[in-house]
Design an enzyme around this catalytic site. Structure first.
Site, PDB file in Angstrom:
ATOM      1  N   GLU A 227      46.878  47.654  39.989  1.00 29.00           N
ATOM      2  CA  GLU A 227      46.721  46.864  38.759  1.00 29.00           C
ATOM      3  C   GLU A 227      45.609  45.877  39.049  1.00 29.00           C
ATOM      4  OE1 GLU A 227      46.264  44.177  36.365  1.00 29.00           O
ATOM      5  OE2 GLU A 227      48.020  43.274  37.302  1.00 29.00           O
TER       6      GLU A 227
ATOM      7  N   CYS B 116      44.922  38.351  34.537  1.00 30.71           N
ATOM      8  CA  CYS B 116      44.056  39.520  34.391  1.00 30.71           C
ATOM      9  C   CYS B 116      44.046  40.063  32.975  1.00 30.71           C
ATOM     10  CB  CYS B 116      44.475  40.602  35.374  1.00 30.71           C
ATOM     11  SG  CYS B 116      46.215  41.061  35.269  1.00 30.71           S
TER      12      CYS B 116
ATOM     13  N   GLU C 298      34.628  39.675  35.311  1.00 31.62           N
ATOM     14  CA  GLU C 298      35.872  38.900  35.287  1.00 31.62           C
ATOM     15  C   GLU C 298      35.652  37.556  35.979  1.00 31.62           C
ATOM     16  OE1 GLU C 298      40.523  39.911  35.814  1.00 31.62           O
ATOM     17  OE2 GLU C 298      39.304  40.297  37.584  1.00 31.62           O
TER      18      GLU C 298
ATOM     19  N   LYS D 271      53.556  41.688  51.156  1.00 29.41           N
ATOM     20  CA  LYS D 271      52.501  40.835  51.708  1.00 29.41           C
ATOM     21  C   LYS D 271      51.898  40.036  50.554  1.00 29.41           C
ATOM     22  CE  LYS D 271      48.891  39.345  54.140  1.00 29.41           C
ATOM     23  NZ  LYS D 271      48.200  38.599  53.075  1.00 29.41           N
TER      24      LYS D 271
END
Length: 507
Positions: A278, A312, A411, A202
């Site tokens: 992750e 990331c 972030e 997905k």
């Protein structure tokens, strides 16, 4: 810097002139049980982030489509020899690699147009590298020690020979983001298939084509049995939740934000399935006082501008000696000023667009927050002058804030770098570790002992030294703390998709 007209001319032929045999009418399909089919919910638009123009459409799956994909993956795992035939799995993975390489220029055009990925990156981690990595996992399927002898023993006085064997977990629900779609898709598909699992992928609705065209190639040009690989594109995020809660799915492999990762983990707990996560990062680039400051700061500025900072593991905190703070700011500013965002189709572009208007607005809000917190915008700070179309934002350097500021802790996922002073090696380590995240990092210095002390002390899953690159198919990737659970890539990533069975026979 490119113009909007340049971007429009290069994007248009992808779909309107039938330039791509992978997307002959500009619309992709689902892959379910070996068949390419439309989505029950029609289609949704695919938008070029460099032009803001609709360049085609993708199949929009429903919950029923996802149910069919899960059923197909379950049946393929339970009723075929796929999980017990590593040689055939290796054959199919090499077929997929070779078929993808045969379409590499079409895939490159699609990736640049859909992701906004700079062309230069498609020769590496945005396309060609991850495709080649499928060969590593094919080799691993053939060379891996599936059985380990434990020798003889006499538990309770019964002479016994024991061994362990490794077996595929089962059905994998793979949920992937938009920033490096090929790299992340193949980092899940490759080891999962090599291990003998079946997969329901997905992908993010921002980048459906990168997954859908892989499904089309797999269906048309490989011997992958029906149901072994399924690709379900949709705007409905509940389909990801469906993978997490369905008892027919044995493991969820998710890459994305930490906030969503928590939801995935909680949802998967209801069926006690395995989870790989992750997640986010706020990685530190540490410069020691014996380092080449100019070279280190140039590298830090270049890194945060690459792909508009949408990675990331990109280092977004530059931690420099306090006594050389002003010099570090000037050196980094000079580098970032030369990395103006531009047309991702041009070979020299480093900083392309952000993926969406929503993401650009989010990044801009953090830049504005930095100013309200007392920070100084040294370079960048907003939309590039003269670019009315495209979700671009300038590489932005922020000074004058400490590590407790929100822009140093949260972030941002954009080309934004915060410069923070340190008072020696241990203070730099403290600053690096003063974060909820622990994904990656970099250290620059001259003394090997001091460098090793930093490497040993910073709590992250990966560390680069003086520009060293850890990314490779055989290197495990993942994080500490809120950056995730488990490892992807390498033998460790492969083994995420395996169970261990102990067997004992009388001697």
């Amino acid at each position: 810097m490119s113009t909007t007209a340049d971007q429009h001319r290069s994007a248009t032929p992808l779909v309107t002139d039938g330039a791509s045999s992978l997307l002959p009418d500009g619309t992709s399909s689902l892959l379910v049980d070996g068949e390419l089919r439309p989505g029950a919910n029609g289609t949704f638009a695919v938008v070029d982030p460099a032009t803001e123009e609709v360049i085609g459409h993708a199949a929009n799956a429903s919950a029923d489509d996802m149910d069919a994909a899960i059923a197909a993956a379950r049946t393929a795992f339970d009723t075929t020899s796929w999980s017990r035939d590593p040689a055939f799995r290796a054959h199919c993975l090499r077929q997929l690699r070779d078929a993808l390489q045969g379409h590499i220029e079409e895939l490159r055009d699609i990736t640049i147009a859909e992701v906004g990925a700079p062309k230069m990156l498609t020769s590496g981690p945005q396309l060609e590298g991850p495709i080649a990595d499928l060969g590593y996992f094919a080799d691993l399927a053939e060379s891996y020690s599936w059985r380990t002898e434990l020798g003889d023993a006499s538990p309770m006085g019964i002479p016994t020979t024991r061994y362990t064997q490794r077996e595929a977990v089962g059905v994998v629900g793979a949920i992937t983001p938009w920033n490096f779609p090929h790299q992340i898709n193949f980092a899940k598909i490759g080891p999962a298939l090599a291990a003998g699992c079946t997969v329901v992928l997905k992908p993010a609705p921002d980048t459906p084509w990168c997954a859908a065209v892989v499904g089309a190639i797999a269906a048309r040009e490989t011997d992958l049995p029906p149901g072994v690989l399924n690709v379900v594109t949709s705007t409905d995020h509940e389909l990801g939740a469906q993978l997490c809660t369905d008892p027919r799915v044995d493991i969820v492999s998710f890459t994305g934000s930490t906030e969503t990762g928590r939801t995935v983990m909680a949802s998967a707990a209801s069926t006690l399935k395995k989870v790989f996560l992750e997640l986010g990062g706020k990685s530190a680039f540490i410069v020691l006082d014996d380092a080449d400051l100019q070279g280190a700061c140039a590298m830090a500025g270049f890194a945060v501008a690459t792909h508009a900072g949408q990675g990331c593991a990109i280092t977004t905190r530059l931690v420099v000696p306090r006594e050389r703070y002003d010099e570090a700011v000037a050196a980094t500013r000079d580098t970032m000023a030369g990395l103006a965002p531009g047309d991702p189709r041009r070979s020299r572009t480093v900083c392309g667009p952000l993926i969406s208007e929503r993401q650009r607005d989010r990044v801009q809000s953090y830049i504005d927050l930095a100013v309200s917190e007392g920070g100084t915008i040294e370079v960048g700070g907003g939309r590039p002058a003269g670019q009315e179309k495209g979700w671009f934002i300038e590489p932005t350097l922020i000074s004058g804030l400490d590590n407790t500021s929100r822009v140093a802790q949260e972030e941002i996922f954009g080309p934004v770098l915060v410069v923070i002073p340190h008072d020696g090696d241990d203070d730099a380590i403290r600053i690096a570790n003063e974060s909820t995240y622990g994904l990656s990092g970099m250290v620059y210095g001259s003394d090997p002992g001091r460098i090793q002390h930093v490497v040993d002390s910073v709590r992250t899953g990966t560390m680069g030294v003086n520009g060293g690159i850890w990314y490779s198919a055989d290197v495990p990737f993942g994080g500490y703390k809120a950056s995730g659970i488990g490892r992807e890539m390498g033998v460790a990533g492969f083994e995420e998709y395996l169970e261990t069975k102990a067997v004992a026979t009388p001697k």
